[in-house]
Scaffold this motif. Structure first.
Motif, PDB file in Angstrom:
ATOM      1  N   GLY A  17       6.939 -25.360  85.763  1.00  0.00           N
ATOM      2  CA  GLY A  17       7.273 -26.782  85.717  1.00  0.00           C
ATOM      3  C   GLY A  17       6.486 -27.628  86.698  1.00  0.00           C
ATOM      4  O   GLY A  17       6.778 -28.798  86.873  1.00  0.00           O
ATOM      5  N   ARG A  18       5.467 -27.048  87.348  1.00  0.00           N
ATOM      6  CA  ARG A  18       4.666 -27.816  88.302  1.00  0.00           C
ATOM      7  C   ARG A  18       3.490 -28.522  87.652  1.00  0.00           C
ATOM      8  O   ARG A  18       2.834 -29.340  88.278  1.00  0.00           O
ATOM      9  N   MET A  19       3.200 -28.206  86.393  1.00  0.00           N
ATOM     10  CA  MET A  19       2.109 -28.842  85.653  1.00  0.00           C
ATOM     11  C   MET A  19       2.580 -29.065  84.225  1.00  0.00           C
ATOM     12  O   MET A  19       3.238 -28.214  83.636  1.00  0.00           O
ATOM     13  N   ARG A  20       2.257 -30.216  83.688  1.00  0.00           N
ATOM     14  CA  ARG A  20       2.648 -30.547  82.317  1.00  0.00           C
ATOM     15  C   ARG A  20       1.563 -30.090  81.346  1.00  0.00           C
ATOM     16  O   ARG A  20       0.390 -30.365  81.576  1.00  0.00           O
ATOM     17  N   PRO A  21       1.943 -29.398  80.260  1.00  0.00           N
ATOM     18  CA  PRO A  21       0.932 -28.985  79.279  1.00  0.00           C
ATOM     19  C   PRO A  21       0.429 -30.184  78.479  1.00  0.00           C
ATOM     20  O   PRO A  21       1.135 -31.186  78.336  1.00  0.00           O
ATOM     21  N   ASP A  22      -0.789 -30.087  77.967  1.00  0.00           N
ATOM     22  CA  ASP A  22      -1.314 -31.125  77.078  1.00  0.00           C
ATOM     23  C   ASP A  22      -0.628 -31.044  75.720  1.00  0.00           C
ATOM     24  O   ASP A  22      -0.414 -32.058  75.068  1.00  0.00           O
ATOM     25  N   ASP A  23      -0.322 -29.838  75.289  1.00  0.00           N
ATOM     26  CA  ASP A  23       0.340 -29.607  74.001  1.00  0.00           C
ATOM     27  C   ASP A  23       1.349 -28.480  74.161  1.00  0.00           C
ATOM     28  O   ASP A  23       1.285 -27.720  75.123  1.00  0.00           O
ATOM     29  N   GLY A  24       2.255 -28.369  73.208  1.00  0.00           N
ATOM     30  CA  GLY A  24       3.247 -27.312  73.216  1.00  0.00           C
ATOM     31  C   GLY A  24       4.496 -27.698  73.987  1.00  0.00           C
ATOM     32  O   GLY A  24       4.652 -28.846  74.405  1.00  0.00           O
ATOM     33  N   SER A  25       5.378 -26.737  74.177  1.00  0.00           N
ATOM     34  CA  SER A  25       6.626 -27.020  74.876  1.00  0.00           C
ATOM     35  C   SER A  25       7.009 -25.880  75.811  1.00  0.00           C
ATOM     36  O   SER A  25       6.622 -24.737  75.614  1.00  0.00           O
ATOM     37  N   VAL A  26       7.758 -26.249  76.850  1.00  0.00           N
ATOM     38  CA  VAL A  26       8.291 -25.288  77.817  1.00  0.00           C
ATOM     39  C   VAL A  26       9.790 -25.541  77.884  1.00  0.00           C
ATOM     40  O   VAL A  26      10.224 -26.665  78.121  1.00  0.00           O
ATOM     41  N   THR A  27      10.579 -24.518  77.653  1.00  0.00           N
ATOM     42  CA  THR A  27      12.026 -24.649  77.767  1.00  0.00           C
ATOM     43  C   THR A  27      12.540 -23.600  78.746  1.00  0.00           C
ATOM     44  O   THR A  27      11.928 -22.555  78.934  1.00  0.00           O
ATOM     45  N   SER A  28      13.660 -23.918  79.374  1.00  0.00           N
ATOM     46  CA  SER A  28      14.224 -23.035  80.384  1.00  0.00           C
ATOM     47  C   SER A  28      15.740 -23.146  80.364  1.00  0.00           C
ATOM     48  O   SER A  28      16.289 -24.196  80.042  1.00  0.00           O
ATOM     49  N   THR A  29      16.396 -22.072  80.762  1.00  0.00           N
ATOM     50  CA  THR A  29      17.844 -22.099  80.870  1.00  0.00           C
ATOM     51  C   THR A  29      18.286 -22.509  82.271  1.00  0.00           C
ATOM     52  O   THR A  29      19.469 -22.545  82.562  1.00  0.00           O
ATOM     53  N   ALA A  30      17.327 -22.835  83.144  1.00  0.00           N
ATOM     54  CA  ALA A  30      17.645 -23.269  84.509  1.00  0.00           C
ATOM     55  C   ALA A  30      18.253 -24.665  84.489  1.00  0.00           C
ATOM     56  O   ALA A  30      18.098 -25.415  83.533  1.00  0.00           O
TER      57      ALA A  30
END
Length: 84
Positions: free
Chosen positions: A46-59
Motif C-alpha cells: 500500500g506504499r505505492m499505487r499501481p497504474d492498473d489493476g487492484s489491490v485488496t486486503s483484509t486489514a
C-alpha cells in the motif's frame, strides 16, 4: 491478513501481475528482472499505487499516505475514472 493483487501494473517496471499473500504462510512472487520486486513490494504493502489493476486486503483501513502523497488504503484501487 490476506492481500490480493489482481493484474497490478506500474509502467514498464511491472507488467500486469497477480499474486496473493496471507499471514502465517510463505509466499513467492516470481519476478523476471531486478526492478520488479522493488515495485511489487510497495504496491502490495500500500506504499505505492499501481497504474492498473487492484489491490485488496483484509486489514483494517489506514490513514497513512503513499510516498507520492496519495492516500494509502486497504480498499480496492483501480484506474477507473472518478465518479462525476
Amino acid at each position: 491478513m490476506k492481500v490480493v493483487l489482481d493484474q497490478v501494473a506500474k509502467g514498464a517496471a511491472l507488467p500486469a501481475t497477480s499474486a496473493a499473500f496471507e499471514s502465517g504462510r510463505a509466499s513467492l512472487a516470481r519476478a523476471e528482472t531486478e526492478q520488479r520486486p522493488t515495485v511489487l513490494g510497495p504496491i502490495a504493502s500500500g506504499r505505492m499505487r499501481p497504474d492498473d489493476g487492484s489491490v485488496t486486503s483484509t486489514a483494517r483501513p489506514t490513514t497513512a499516505r503513499c510516498a507520492d502523497g496519495s492516500p494509502s488504503s486497504t480498499r480496492p484501487t483501480s484506474r477507473s475514472p472518478p465518479p462525476t
